[in-house]
Write a protein that holds these residues in place. Sequence first.
Motif, PDB file in Angstrom:
ATOM      1  N   HIS A  67      -2.731  -7.970 -13.450  1.00 41.11           N
ATOM      2  CA  HIS A  67      -3.035  -7.265 -12.133  1.00 41.11           C
ATOM      3  C   HIS A  67      -4.586  -7.628 -11.619  1.00 41.11           C
ATOM      4  O   HIS A  67      -4.901  -7.987 -10.433  1.00 41.11           O
ATOM      5  CB  HIS A  67      -3.130  -5.788 -12.273  1.00 41.11           C
ATOM      6  N   ASP A  68      -5.761  -7.860 -12.505  1.00 40.68           N
ATOM      7  CA  ASP A  68      -7.028  -8.175 -12.121  1.00 40.68           C
ATOM      8  C   ASP A  68      -7.057  -9.589 -11.762  1.00 40.68           C
ATOM      9  O   ASP A  68      -7.576  -9.780 -10.681  1.00 40.68           O
ATOM     10  CB  ASP A  68      -7.697  -8.256 -13.608  1.00 40.68           C
ATOM     11  N   GLN A  69      -6.277 -10.536 -12.317  1.00 42.51           N
ATOM     12  CA  GLN A  69      -6.308 -12.030 -11.884  1.00 42.51           C
ATOM     13  C   GLN A  69      -5.591 -12.034 -10.464  1.00 42.51           C
ATOM     14  O   GLN A  69      -6.012 -12.737  -9.526  1.00 42.51           O
ATOM     15  CB  GLN A  69      -5.672 -12.973 -12.860  1.00 42.51           C
ATOM     16  N   ALA A  70      -4.479 -11.213 -10.296  1.00 38.58           N
ATOM     17  CA  ALA A  70      -3.886 -11.156  -9.070  1.00 38.58           C
ATOM     18  C   ALA A  70      -4.823 -10.551  -8.002  1.00 38.58           C
ATOM     19  O   ALA A  70      -4.847 -11.295  -6.800  1.00 38.58           O
ATOM     20  CB  ALA A  70      -2.352 -10.456  -9.161  1.00 38.58           C
ATOM     21  N   ILE A  71      -5.366  -9.501  -8.259  1.00 37.52           N
ATOM     22  CA  ILE A  71      -6.317  -9.134  -7.306  1.00 37.52           C
ATOM     23  C   ILE A  71      -7.507 -10.128  -6.973  1.00 37.52           C
ATOM     24  O   ILE A  71      -7.693 -10.017  -5.686  1.00 37.52           O
ATOM     25  CB  ILE A  71      -6.899  -7.659  -7.692  1.00 37.52           C
ATOM     26  N   SER A  72      -7.967 -10.696  -7.805  1.00 40.27           N
ATOM     27  CA  SER A  72      -8.799 -11.758  -7.698  1.00 40.27           C
ATOM     28  C   SER A  72      -8.501 -12.560  -6.710  1.00 40.27           C
ATOM     29  O   SER A  72      -9.004 -13.206  -5.512  1.00 40.27           O
ATOM     30  CB  SER A  72      -9.445 -12.532  -8.885  1.00 40.27           C
ATOM     31  N   LEU A  94      -2.875  -6.600  -2.232  1.00 38.58           N
ATOM     32  CA  LEU A  94      -4.040  -5.767  -2.756  1.00 38.58           C
ATOM     33  C   LEU A  94      -3.741  -4.558  -3.077  1.00 38.58           C
ATOM     34  O   LEU A  94      -3.687  -3.918  -4.008  1.00 38.58           O
ATOM     35  CB  LEU A  94      -5.236  -6.047  -1.847  1.00 38.58           C
ATOM     36  N   GLY A  95      -3.199  -3.901  -1.853  1.00 33.88           N
ATOM     37  CA  GLY A  95      -2.746  -2.506  -1.860  1.00 33.88           C
ATOM     38  C   GLY A  95      -1.553  -2.276  -3.143  1.00 33.88           C
ATOM     39  O   GLY A  95      -1.497  -1.402  -3.597  1.00 33.88           O
ATOM     40  N   MET A  96      -0.669  -3.211  -2.963  1.00 31.22           N
ATOM     41  CA  MET A  96       0.480  -3.054  -3.800  1.00 31.22           C
ATOM     42  C   MET A  96      -0.094  -3.098  -5.422  1.00 31.22           C
ATOM     43  O   MET A  96       0.413  -2.322  -6.337  1.00 31.22           O
ATOM     44  CB  MET A  96       1.613  -4.152  -3.607  1.00 31.22           C
ATOM     45  N   GLN A  97      -0.965  -3.974  -5.695  1.00 25.36           N
ATOM     46  CA  GLN A  97      -1.512  -4.121  -6.747  1.00 25.36           C
ATOM     47  C   GLN A  97      -2.264  -2.924  -7.314  1.00 25.36           C
ATOM     48  O   GLN A  97      -2.333  -2.562  -8.504  1.00 25.36           O
ATOM     49  CB  GLN A  97      -2.318  -5.531  -7.194  1.00 25.36           C
ATOM     50  N   GLN A  98      -3.068  -2.529  -6.519  1.00 25.61           N
ATOM     51  CA  GLN A  98      -3.644  -1.075  -7.015  1.00 25.61           C
ATOM     52  C   GLN A  98      -2.817   0.061  -6.811  1.00 25.61           C
ATOM     53  O   GLN A  98      -3.065   0.877  -7.877  1.00 25.61           O
ATOM     54  CB  GLN A  98      -4.777  -0.905  -5.707  1.00 25.61           C
ATOM     55  N   LEU A  99      -1.613  -0.129  -6.317  1.00 26.18           N
ATOM     56  CA  LEU A  99      -0.812   0.988  -6.619  1.00 26.18           C
ATOM     57  C   LEU A  99       0.003   0.855  -7.939  1.00 26.18           C
ATOM     58  O   LEU A  99       0.134   1.904  -8.525  1.00 26.18           O
ATOM     59  CB  LEU A  99       0.303   0.939  -5.198  1.00 26.18           C
ATOM     60  N   GLN A 100      -0.011  -0.230  -8.289  1.00 26.27           N
ATOM     61  CA  GLN A 100       0.731  -0.333  -9.637  1.00 26.27           C
ATOM     62  C   GLN A 100      -0.406  -0.082 -10.729  1.00 26.27           C
ATOM     63  O   GLN A 100       0.036   0.450 -11.708  1.00 26.27           O
ATOM     64  CB  GLN A 100       1.275  -1.844  -9.727  1.00 26.27           C
ATOM     65  N   LEU A 101      -1.667  -0.117 -10.528  1.00 26.13           N
ATOM     66  CA  LEU A 101      -2.605   0.252 -11.405  1.00 26.13           C
ATOM     67  C   LEU A 101      -2.957   1.744 -11.237  1.00 26.13           C
ATOM     68  O   LEU A 101      -3.973   2.410 -12.043  1.00 26.13           O
ATOM     69  CB  LEU A 101      -3.975  -0.502 -11.252  1.00 26.13           C
ATOM     70  N   HIS A 102      -2.200   2.417 -10.308  1.00 28.48           N
ATOM     71  CA  HIS A 102      -2.351   4.007 -10.155  1.00 28.48           C
ATOM     72  C   HIS A 102      -3.706   4.157  -9.560  1.00 28.48           C
ATOM     73  O   HIS A 102      -4.297   5.326  -9.624  1.00 28.48           O
ATOM     74  CB  HIS A 102      -1.973   4.773 -11.348  1.00 28.48           C
ATOM     75  N   LEU A 155      -4.870   5.142  -6.355  1.00 27.14           N
ATOM     76  CA  LEU A 155      -4.423   5.512  -5.238  1.00 27.14           C
ATOM     77  C   LEU A 155      -5.207   5.393  -4.119  1.00 27.14           C
ATOM     78  O   LEU A 155      -4.723   5.114  -2.859  1.00 27.14           O
ATOM     79  CB  LEU A 155      -3.590   6.911  -5.348  1.00 27.14           C
ATOM     80  N   SER A 156      -6.391   5.782  -4.081  1.00 33.05           N
ATOM     81  CA  SER A 156      -7.706   5.788  -2.921  1.00 33.05           C
ATOM     82  C   SER A 156      -7.744   4.445  -2.762  1.00 33.05           C
ATOM     83  O   SER A 156      -7.721   4.200  -1.385  1.00 33.05           O
ATOM     84  CB  SER A 156      -8.757   6.516  -3.648  1.00 33.05           C
ATOM     85  N   LEU A 157      -7.868   3.314  -3.608  1.00 33.11           N
ATOM     86  CA  LEU A 157      -8.122   2.121  -3.138  1.00 33.11           C
ATOM     87  C   LEU A 157      -7.041   1.523  -2.478  1.00 33.11           C
ATOM     88  O   LEU A 157      -6.799   0.712  -1.529  1.00 33.11           O
ATOM     89  CB  LEU A 157      -8.351   1.191  -4.476  1.00 33.11           C
ATOM     90  N   ALA A 158      -5.590   1.843  -3.069  1.00 28.28           N
ATOM     91  CA  ALA A 158      -4.313   1.331  -2.625  1.00 28.28           C
ATOM     92  C   ALA A 158      -4.289   1.863  -1.129  1.00 28.28           C
ATOM     93  O   ALA A 158      -4.174   1.102  -0.368  1.00 28.28           O
ATOM     94  CB  ALA A 158      -3.393   1.874  -3.380  1.00 28.28           C
ATOM     95  N   GLN A 159      -4.620   3.025  -0.931  1.00 28.13           N
ATOM     96  CA  GLN A 159      -4.571   3.436   0.541  1.00 28.13           C
ATOM     97  C   GLN A 159      -5.466   2.680   1.358  1.00 28.13           C
ATOM     98  O   GLN A 159      -5.294   2.625   2.567  1.00 28.13           O
ATOM     99  CB  GLN A 159      -4.525   4.991   0.347  1.00 28.13           C
TER     100      GLN A 159
END
Length: 621
Positions: free
Chosen positions: A388-393, A412-420, A422-426
Amino acid sequence: MEKFLRDWRKDALDKHQHDSAIFIGDKLLAITNSDQDAQWLAKAHFETGNYARAQSILSQILSKPDAGANNPSCKYLAAHCCIKQNKYEEAMSILGEKNPVHLITGPDNARKKLQHVSTDTRNATSRSHHHKSGLRSDRVDRSEEREKEDLSNIKAEASMCYLRGVCFAKQNAFDRAKECYKDAVRIDVQCFEAFDQLMKNSLMSPEEEWQFLESLDFETIPASDPSSAQEAAEFTKMLYITRLSKYKNSDQFTAATEALSTHYKLGNNPDILLSKAEQLFTQCKFHEALQLTSTILEKDKYNFTTLPIHLACLHELNLKNALFLLSHDLADTHPDEPTSWLAIGVYYLTINRIAEARRYFSKASMMDPHFGPAWIGFAHTFAAEGEHDQAISAYSTAARLFQGTHLPQLFLGMQQLQLHNLSLAQEYLNTAYQLCQDDPLLLNELGVVFYHQDHLTAAIKIFNMALETSEKLSLAPGSPSLLATRTNLGHAYRRSQDYQKALDCFDSVLRQGGKDAGVFCAKGIVLLELGRAWDAVVALHEALAVSPQDPIATDLLGRALEAVENVDLMGQSEEEEVDRKLRGSKGEVRRRNQRRKRVLQLEDAAHEGVGESMLVDENET
């Protein structure tokens, strides 16, 4: 002799015989020593790729006093030579960093100039003449400074703005590049290179694109008479509309494409077909989009503008053989094109060979650092492996490069959602929603965020919006994205204890082909909550038929069987109690009958005088 040599040079250039043009142009320059002939010779060197020699000739012209300031076309060509040699700082020193904004035309300039038009001049023009000709010249829409400039110099100044944008983009100053591109089109609405950079690289949001289009003054396009000028302005505007984002104003896009197709016979033009394919792809109609892109490639096999969306459709439809053949052909014929290596990366991503896909996506992005599809594919490879970190980058790089598309923000929102997170994903998904409100996948992800935040009412509302949007886009009921959204809606209803609606959602998914163990398990849970234990057993058996080792289905099946057994035992206990009561009643009646019969026997014996000493048992009495 000068006329003879110029005609010879022109004939050589028309035949693309650049060596002949250089040979003749050199002799002509020696005879005339003219700046114009020197510039013609530099153009011939530029066409052959001799950028250093062309720059050397142009620098001699620019070194003359006041020659460079009064010759924008010469400065443009010299800066272009520097850019071709990757000398961006030197190019900027020739171009200068200031755009000639005094040459920009538009509604604001028109209003300013109209304020200075005297009343007598306005009254001198008759109303009827104004109505007949449109009075394009009387509608003063140019600034005074622009009117003093020659048309060729205006176009050269616009081209210089475009080159400034290219230099800023190469230096990763994308905001400044965007402003230079916009100024170039505002100065010369026919500067398509700058407009294409704005659209191709998604440097503006969909709303900004339409506002920018409305700010352009298409009436500055030169023409022989007012009627043809009006037609040219409308035609150019329709062409530009087909290049805008397909997220907004689909009605205007459809009207423009229909007018271009019917009135100007451009229905089979590759650019018009590509615009329609982009709209279909935005609406997740991959089969229809693939048909259009295939039509384009049948006529123009190596149309590199069309290939990225064609590759995306092939990937979405899992057409591995077509990807294999196309990628091999592109690698053999065009190894210097980033799209060729993008095709190979898409093929490996489709067959789930992630490491190879990442390598080729990386190669494509290094060949062209501003190639958006390569960056998104590169990020997808990390997301597929859970990195997830490399994907987000990588997605962040794509979001920085392409600010006008919602896809990087969505991913980016989908990756943050998988990392749980939630605030960043939203936050990321809200940013994507501001760019595009009609993407069912985006709405589904927003609903998932609300679902995990226990905002079940909001989640149900968002999921229903996603389904309504899918219906507007005429998506197939059995499409994977639509089935996933309906499944999520069923889970939201289940957690809201609206079990009947949840059961309807899961049944609908199963009817439309969503044969997934998770859906059967969810249906089993709902049936257990409704007290239909035996139906739950049937649903969970179907889940195990799809996935025999599913631990959730196994556990739920055990619970469902216990519930069925408890119901049977409860029913059996009730039957035994009834039987016991019935048996007790029959024994009591039998005992009463026996007592009555004994009493009658005693009475008869007493009456006959047999056994006076015989007594009746107390208990029996």
